[in-house]
Enzyme design. Sequence first.
Site, PDB file in Angstrom:
ATOM      1  N   ASP A  70      43.169  24.858 -66.743  1.00 56.65           N
ATOM      2  CA  ASP A  70      43.122  24.312 -68.148  1.00 56.65           C
ATOM      3  C   ASP A  70      44.397  23.310 -69.279  1.00 56.65           C
ATOM      4  O   ASP A  70      45.812  23.318 -68.815  1.00 56.65           O
ATOM      5  CB  ASP A  70      42.983  25.946 -68.533  1.00 56.65           C
ATOM      6  N   GLY A  71      43.994  23.560 -70.276  1.00 59.08           N
ATOM      7  CA  GLY A  71      44.438  22.166 -70.788  1.00 59.08           C
ATOM      8  C   GLY A  71      44.274  20.998 -70.806  1.00 59.08           C
ATOM      9  O   GLY A  71      44.993  19.656 -71.601  1.00 59.08           O
TER      10      GLY A  71
END
Length: 295
Positions: A70-71
């Site tokens: 994620d990110g």
Amino acid sequence: MQLPLQTRNALQAASPFQQRGGSSSSHQTRRTAAPPCLRVRASIGLPAEGILPVGLRVESLPRHVAVTIDGNSRWAQARGMPTSAGHAALQPALEETVRLSRAWGIRVLTVFAFSDQNWNRPKEEVDFAMGVFDRFIQDNVAQFVRDGIRLHVIGDLSRLPTYLQKTAHDAEEETRSNSQIDLMLGISYGGRADILQACKKIAQKVYNKLLRPKDIDDSLFADELQTSWTDEFPYPDLLIRTSGELRLSDFMLWQSAYTELFFTDTLWPDFGEAEYLEALMSFQSRDRRFGKRKL
């Protein structure tokens, strides 16, 4: 079927890394240097298996590590780059995590790359992400064969582009006999959907009088989950989530009942050896009782 030309061109343009031999080489500048024991072993042509960085104990390592990547979008935005660049940047970090997992003796690595809810994102972004996953598999399948890595893609594969379905199927066939480490790649995967499809399979067996309701137990149910493919260690010991979010986001809900959780603020493209070591060291400090009381 090849990746569409438009997507291939976009992938090449968006990638913030230099390419070498058809695969990313970002590790040269972005990653923490390998521990001396690994560098020396590699320099004399020996495999890295069994040689652990200082502080890791082989008897305390998780056998199955799950990772929610994620990110990527925030990583790109922070650098003034398009979202597609963040998705392109996920590949080097994923390649590094797979390499380290094998070198350190992890038996199963499950990666949550794209959830069944991510289909609600803009089509252009989704199409680009599918191209990234296709390129990751194609760029690495030969290495998987050499390194004994067995690949399997879990999720609702019927929703994937035809070219990605073929790439995944072909790679699974090529790596089927490998046994060093199982790599499960979750694309169009959802934990609730996995539980629901397992319930439907069991209900159908009961309806067909192949199974009695009283015979249904934890083990039988787990056998119907998609993660049962890795039959030796289907439940993750450690689940890592990057980017600072503190939730499971519908990842392996049944399987993670007793999983140790590790959350890091690091955005996925920046997740490297130091961050992985931190997660493993944290895992080694946990007291895992599985509902029991130690006397």
